[in-house]
Structure formats: structure tokens, C-alpha cells
Design an enzyme around this catalytic site. Structure first.
Site, PDB file in Angstrom:
ATOM      1  N   LEU A  33       4.056   4.691   9.638  1.00  0.00           N
ATOM      2  CA  LEU A  33       3.108   5.133   8.608  1.00  0.00           C
ATOM      3  C   LEU A  33       3.395   4.482   7.257  1.00  0.00           C
ATOM      4  O   LEU A  33       4.547   4.296   6.874  1.00  0.00           O
ATOM      5  CB  LEU A  33       3.176   6.659   8.453  1.00  0.00           C
ATOM      6  CG  LEU A  33       2.865   7.465   9.716  1.00  0.00           C
ATOM      7  CD1 LEU A  33       2.901   8.960   9.400  1.00  0.00           C
ATOM      8  CD2 LEU A  33       1.528   7.086  10.333  1.00  0.00           C
ATOM      9  N   HIS A  34       2.319   4.150   6.557  1.00  0.00           N
ATOM     10  CA  HIS A  34       2.417   3.573   5.220  1.00  0.00           C
ATOM     11  C   HIS A  34       1.457   4.344   4.319  1.00  0.00           C
ATOM     12  O   HIS A  34       0.783   5.289   4.768  1.00  0.00           O
ATOM     13  CB  HIS A  34       2.105   2.074   5.255  1.00  0.00           C
ATOM     14  CG  HIS A  34       0.844   1.746   5.995  1.00  0.00           C
ATOM     15  ND1 HIS A  34      -0.394   2.098   5.514  1.00  0.00           N
ATOM     16  CD2 HIS A  34       0.640   1.141   7.191  1.00  0.00           C
ATOM     17  CE1 HIS A  34      -1.318   1.706   6.375  1.00  0.00           C
ATOM     18  NE2 HIS A  34      -0.726   1.131   7.416  1.00  0.00           N
ATOM     19  N   GLY A  36      -1.412   3.721   3.291  1.00  0.00           N
ATOM     20  CA  GLY A  36      -2.798   3.774   3.781  1.00  0.00           C
ATOM     21  C   GLY A  36      -2.991   5.012   4.657  1.00  0.00           C
ATOM     22  O   GLY A  36      -3.947   5.787   4.487  1.00  0.00           O
ATOM     23  N   HIS A  37      -2.050   5.230   5.589  1.00  0.00           N
ATOM     24  CA  HIS A  37      -2.137   6.417   6.447  1.00  0.00           C
ATOM     25  C   HIS A  37      -2.014   7.700   5.608  1.00  0.00           C
ATOM     26  O   HIS A  37      -2.728   8.675   5.843  1.00  0.00           O
ATOM     27  CB  HIS A  37      -0.982   6.432   7.462  1.00  0.00           C
ATOM     28  CG  HIS A  37      -1.011   5.337   8.468  1.00  0.00           C
ATOM     29  ND1 HIS A  37      -0.030   4.378   8.555  1.00  0.00           N
ATOM     30  CD2 HIS A  37      -1.898   5.052   9.461  1.00  0.00           C
ATOM     31  CE1 HIS A  37      -0.302   3.554   9.550  1.00  0.00           C
ATOM     32  NE2 HIS A  37      -1.424   3.930  10.116  1.00  0.00           N
ATOM     33  N   GLY A 148      -9.380   4.294   8.603  1.00  0.00           N
ATOM     34  CA  GLY A 148      -9.260   3.370   7.477  1.00  0.00           C
ATOM     35  C   GLY A 148     -10.237   2.207   7.575  1.00  0.00           C
ATOM     36  O   GLY A 148     -10.437   1.631   8.653  1.00  0.00           O
ATOM     37  N   GLN A 149     -10.798   1.825   6.429  1.00  0.00           N
ATOM     38  CA  GLN A 149     -11.761   0.714   6.392  1.00  0.00           C
ATOM     39  C   GLN A 149     -11.105  -0.619   6.736  1.00  0.00           C
ATOM     40  O   GLN A 149     -11.786  -1.580   7.095  1.00  0.00           O
ATOM     41  CB  GLN A 149     -12.397   0.632   5.007  1.00  0.00           C
ATOM     42  CG  GLN A 149     -13.617  -0.276   4.986  1.00  0.00           C
ATOM     43  CD  GLN A 149     -13.909  -0.843   3.614  1.00  0.00           C
ATOM     44  OE1 GLN A 149     -13.994  -0.080   2.653  1.00  0.00           O
ATOM     45  NE2 GLN A 149     -14.053  -2.143   3.519  1.00  0.00           N
ATOM     46  N   ASP A 151      -9.659  -1.419   9.273  1.00  0.00           N
ATOM     47  CA  ASP A 151     -10.105  -1.734  10.635  1.00  0.00           C
ATOM     48  C   ASP A 151     -11.619  -1.498  10.713  1.00  0.00           C
ATOM     49  O   ASP A 151     -12.091  -0.586  11.400  1.00  0.00           O
ATOM     50  CB  ASP A 151      -9.351  -0.862  11.637  1.00  0.00           C
ATOM     51  CG  ASP A 151      -7.873  -1.175  11.626  1.00  0.00           C
ATOM     52  OD1 ASP A 151      -7.493  -2.322  11.886  1.00  0.00           O
ATOM     53  OD2 ASP A 151      -7.080  -0.264  11.316  1.00  0.00           O
TER      54      ASP A 151
END
Ligand code: PAF
Length: 280
Positions: A33-34, A36-37, A148-149, A151
Site C-alpha cells: 500500500l502507498h 494512493g491506496h 484509482g484513476q 488504472d
């Protein structure tokens, strides 16, 4: 945070929460996880009573076995981060739990979107994604799903999956904007596999997409794509594509009418990176 490893136990818990009128939000991930997550988790928490995150490195969506073997796994750190973001539930299933012996593999009629761009370079990838997400949705039964955008194409595929499985009324899909490093690199679990040199170079993908956005009115689309691809190649990337597509269906754009998105996929070292930005 409660951790469930068994599908049945999680769905019993969800049934109970739903009986009590709770809204369930869901963030499916493959871990490592980063921010963004974590942004997805924070967004989910604001609008739902219970936030469920899943971590499952889904073998059926990897068309390259080395990519699967090398996919970063950082479970203890992931759990700490989820706790610090007040995630309520983590689903951490084994492969056998996700795909038991009686699991029936479906073919999802995704249409053209399956074979474009990522689908072309990663045959079977989106069927694998759908297999995992369909199973997760059956277990978690979320009111809201967060993706997330970064992807972009995956988001479109999941929208189609919701339609194909009759969930478009019961599960809302929220596409959350990409979180970037200071130099513009889109956050991704695969960034952990970049060495120092590759990491410095990696922001060029975003820079090229941005260049396209800034020059969309004064150059032809063909020229913009070709130049971006050539510049990335000169920097040592193996470029799969730099494309400008219609944002609704990812068909290749041949003029600037309508909503467009620029997308790229390129490999540095042995790390394949993807990114996109909406152009108008
Ligand atoms: O984007 C991902 O992390 C995965 O493709 C997903 C949606 C969790 C399915 O395995």
C-alpha cells in the site's frame, strides 16, 4: 481493525452490518500500500459507515509469471497503515479461499475494451481482474466501490463488470484521482521495484503526458504521440504505447473533439509502468 481470512466469516459480518443499516464501502487492492491506496481508504471512510479493504495478489491477472513472483508484498506495513487510517475491516484471503475447488471460472463479455491498450499487451489480464473483483464483490456486497484513476482502463472494465453482473444499481463506482510523487510519478506498488536511476527516469512518463495535454491544440495527435514515444525510448524506456483515446471507450482519437485521455505504458529495467491524464 478486524482481519478476516475466511470469505464466509466476512460475509456473515457484512450481512449483520447491513441489517443494522450500515453503508459498506470497499477498496480492493493487491497490497504494498502507498498513499494512493490510503487516499482511497480516506475517501471511502468519509462516505460509508464501514470501510473494507482487501489485499489479495491475484495470480489470475498476471500474464507474466516474473511480474507475479516479483510483485512486492509488505503485509505487516500494510496492516499498520490501514490501522492508522482507521480502516474497519481487512480481508486477507488465501488463493484457496478466493478460488476454492468448486470455483467456476466465468468468461466476462467485456467487449472491445478488453482488447485495447493494456488488454492488447496483457492478454487475459482483464478477465483475471474481473474474476477476482467479481468474487470479492460477492463476499463484500459493497454499497460503494473505490478504484484509482491510475488504472483508467481497469476502472472502465469494472464499470462493465458491474453492469454485466447486475450490480450497477446496488454498487456505486467512484473513480478517485491519481496520487503523485513530488516529481509527478503516479504512485504505484511497482515503484518499489525501481532502482535509483530508474526512479529518477520514471517521472518522464508523466512529463510526456503533460506535454501532450499542454500542446494538444497546436500539434497533430499523431505527432504528439510519436514524439513522446521517441523521447521515452531515447531515455531508455521500452514503450508499449503512448496513446490519445476517447475517454468514454478508449477508442483511438483522431481529432480533439469530445473528452480525451492520454495514456502510456513503458518499461524501465524490468518494471512496467502505466499512467494517464485526462486532457480536457
Ligand atoms: O488494481 C488492483 O490492485 C487489482 O487489479 C484489483 C482491482 C485489486 C483486482 O485484483
Amino acid at each position: 481493525m478486524t482481519i478476516f481470512k475466511k470469505a464466509k466469516q466476512l460475509s456473515n459480518y457484512i450481512d449483520q452490518q447491513k441489517k443494522e443499516g450500515k453503508k459498506i464501502g470497499f477498496v480492493p487492492t493487491m497490497g504494498a500500500l502507498h498513499n494512493g491506496h490510503l487516499h482511497l481508504i480516506d475517501t471511502c471512510k468519509k462516505l460509508n459507515d464501514i470501510t473494507v479493504c482487501s489485499i489479495f495478489v491475484n495470480p489470475t491477472q498476471f500474464n507474466n509469471s516474473d511480474d507475479f513472483k516479483n510483485y512486492p508484498v509488505t503485509i505487516s506495513k500494510d496492516i499498520e497503515q490501514l490501522i492508522s487510517h482507521q480502516c474497519d475491516v481487512l480481508f486477507l484471503p488465501s488463493v484457496e479461499e478466493m478460488y476454492p475447488a468448486d470455483f467456476v471460472k466465468k468468461e466476462y463479455a467485456l467487449g472491445e475494451i478488453e482488447n485495447r491498450l493494456e488488454g492488447h499487451y496483457r492478454p487475459g489480464h482483464f478477465q483475471g481482474v474481473c474474476q477476482a473483483v467479481d468474487r470479492l464483490l460477492q463476499i463484500v456486497q459493497p454499497d460503494n466501490l473505490y478504484m484509482g484513476q491510475k488504472d483508467y482502463q481497469q476502472c472502465m472494465v469494472i464499470r462493465k463488470l458491474l453492469e454485466l453482473t447486475g450490480r450497477e444499481q446496488s454498487t456505486g463506482l467512484s473513480i478517485v484521482s491519481t496520487v503523485r510523487e513530488a516529481d509527478g510519478l503516479a504512485m504505484s506498488s511497482r515503484n518499489l521495484r525501481l532502482d535509483e536511476e530508474q526512479r529518477k527516469r520514471a517521472a518522464s512518463i508523466f512529463n510526456e503526458l503533460n506535454f501532450i495535454k499542454e500542446h494538444i491544440q497546436d500539434h497533430s495527435l499523431e505527432e504528439l504521440k510519436k514524439n513522446a514515444s521517441e523521447r521515452l525510448t531515447r531515455k531508455g524506456f521500452k514503450v508499449d504505447y503512448v496513446e490519445i483515446a476517447n475517454a468514454e471507450d478508449l477508442s483511438i482519437a483522431n481529432n480533439t473533439a469530445g473528452k480525451l485521455v492520454a495514456l502510456a505504458a513503458a518499461t524501465t529495467g524490468n518494471v512496467r509502468l502505466i499512467d494517464n491524464i485526462v486532457l480536457n
